[in-house]
Design a protein around this motif. Structure first.
Motif, PDB file in Angstrom:
ATOM      1  N   LEU A   1      38.939  45.697  59.650  1.00  0.00           N
ATOM      2  CA  LEU A   1      39.295  44.829  58.458  1.00  0.00           C
ATOM      3  C   LEU A   1      40.937  44.676  58.560  1.00  0.00           C
ATOM      4  N   GLN A   2      41.676  45.829  59.011  1.00  0.00           N
ATOM      5  CA  GLN A   2      42.734  46.050  59.175  1.00  0.00           C
ATOM      6  C   GLN A   2      43.400  45.464  60.270  1.00  0.00           C
ATOM      7  N   ASP A   3      42.546  45.162  61.513  1.00  0.00           N
ATOM      8  CA  ASP A   3      43.083  44.621  62.905  1.00  0.00           C
ATOM      9  C   ASP A   3      42.329  43.495  62.963  1.00  0.00           C
ATOM     10  N   PRO A   4      42.692  42.255  62.434  1.00  0.00           N
ATOM     11  CA  PRO A   4      42.243  40.928  62.745  1.00  0.00           C
ATOM     12  C   PRO A   4      42.173  40.384  64.044  1.00  0.00           C
ATOM     13  N   VAL A   5      43.022  40.897  64.774  1.00  0.00           N
ATOM     14  CA  VAL A   5      43.061  40.634  66.267  1.00  0.00           C
ATOM     15  C   VAL A   5      41.671  41.103  66.994  1.00  0.00           C
ATOM     16  N   ARG A   6      41.473  42.367  66.693  1.00  0.00           N
ATOM     17  CA  ARG A   6      40.374  43.020  67.486  1.00  0.00           C
ATOM     18  C   ARG A   6      39.099  42.317  66.830  1.00  0.00           C
ATOM     19  N   ARG A   7      39.180  42.368  65.646  1.00  0.00           N
ATOM     20  CA  ARG A   7      38.089  41.648  64.915  1.00  0.00           C
ATOM     21  C   ARG A   7      37.788  40.219  65.361  1.00  0.00           C
TER      22      ARG A   7
END
Ligand code: GMT
Length: 375
Positions: free
Chosen positions: A328-334
């Protein structure tokens, strides 16, 4: 190639085998096959172009357990005699459908169809392997002209639990990529986790709430959306109250087609005890939503671990929660995981591709001599 006359028997349930059977029936009808669906109430997913035959069970005070399997066999035979024949009868969920198919075939004699049974999961792992039904389930599997399982894991489990000698072919579940799609706009910008299930104990809905409570502590505007109904819904909501997160939990109940809700989510939670396939995981992937699930049953065949989601040991609530917080804190990875999930759904599990595989399998079973195992 010639079109086929296909009967499909299934439960009309909102999730799982009922959805797969109904979507398959619609997909076959779309391709020009004549499709007849046998079930006990109108299926939840629409089945355009399919003739629906509802089975009525006659109740009588003496009958403490009205025999649905007999009513289904009767309905199939009456219908086949009226319409002039079927090439294939494909039953979903072995209990009791494989036995009804066997009975109907015996009654029709030389005019009968070939039968295919698709194993879905709890028909093997819980219901079919219970001593009350194990012997008759094994018989039903052996007597089917063709048998498929929705994952390699379920195929192996069936061979192990029942000592089945016959061939079982894996034909995976599938998703309609036009219905389940990523969306560009979000109605609610809050970080959103979704859990969708029948809330039976096997789904571990209590773990879902425990995971969410940890996520909520780290990300206070996070919300949890629950889809579906079942016995563990109330205990899960009670736990949410106890843990002080109930105001961030939205219970949407049973939703006919969950694509809109799934596509609006950031993550799907599926911490099941066992899962032969996990159709909702595939539907979330098709919507570009990463999945956090248990490393059990067929889930690793659907969710490539670390690529379109993450897999954890059953009950490892902390690991699920940490991964949810990280993503949730890493939108790029998500987003990268979401895109990988969509790509995997397109390449491996599209409705077009799998429906065609079923048609090829039907033709193979029809062409084969003496398909069933002799008792
Ligand atoms: O047992 C259930 O949860 C319901 C069952 C069904 O027949 O609806 O679900 C099973 O079949 C689905 C469709 O093939 C699979 O996606 C589910 O993983 C499977 N459930 C289990 O194995 C627990």
């Amino acid at each position: 190639m010639d079109s086929l006359r296909i009967g499909i028997a299934c439960y009309p349930s909102l999730g799982g085998s009922g959805v797969v059977a109904t979507e398959l029936a619609a997909g076959l009808a779309e391709r020009g096959h004549a499709v007849h669906l046998f079930t006990f109430s109108t299926p939840h997913r629409e089945a355009a172009g399919v003739s629906i035959h509802l089975v009525n069970v006659f109740a009588y005070p003496l009958l403490q357990f009205p025999p649905y399997d007999l009513a289904l066999a009767s309905k199939i035979v009456d219908t086949v005699q009226r319409i002039g024949g079927l090439d294939i009868l494909h039953v979903h969920y072995a209990v009791p459908h494989a036995i009804s198919a066997f009975l109907a075939k015996q009654m029709l004699g030389p005019k009968a169809f070939r039968t295919v049974t698709t194993l879905h999961g709890t028909d093997i792992s819980i219901v079919g392997s219970d001593p009350a039904y194990a012997t008759v389930t094994r018989f039903g599997i052996d007597q089917s002209d063709g048998v498929t399982a929705v994952s390699d894991s379920l195929r192996a489990q069936t061979q192990r639990l029942f000592g089945v000698r016959r061939e079982i072919v894996t034909l995976p579940n599938f998703v309609d990529l036009k219905v389940f799609q990523p969306v560009a706009d979000r109605a609610d910008p809050r970080p959103t986790l979704v859990h969708a299930s029948n809330f039976r104990p096997v789904k571990r809905a209590i773990d879902v709430v425990k995971i969410f409570a940890q996520v909520h502590r780290a990300i206070p505007d996070a919300r949890l959306v629950l889809l579906g109904e079942g016995p563990e819904k109330d205990p899960a909501m009670a736990l949410a109250r106890e843990l002080g997160v109930h105001q961030s939990v939205e219970d949407r109940g049973a939703v006919q087609i969950p694509s809109n809700v799934l596509a609006q989510a950031d993550l799907l939670l599926l911490p099941s005890e066992t899962e032969s396939f996990g159709l909702v995981a595939l539907e979330a992937m098709a919507c570009g939503v990463p999945v956090l699930a248990s490393r059990v049953g067929g889930l690793p065949e659907v969710i490539a671990d670390g690529v379109c989601g993450r897999l954890f040991e059953v009950g490892d609530v902390n690991a699920f929660a940490m991964a949810a917080i990280d993503l949730l804190q890493d939108p790029v990875r998500r987003r990268a995981m979401g895109a990988a999930g969509r790509a995997r759904a397109e390449s491996e599990f599209s409705k077009e591709r799998v429906v065609e595989r079923y048609v090829d399998y039907y033709r193979k079973v029809i062409a084969r001599q003496d398909a069933a195992v002799q008792p």
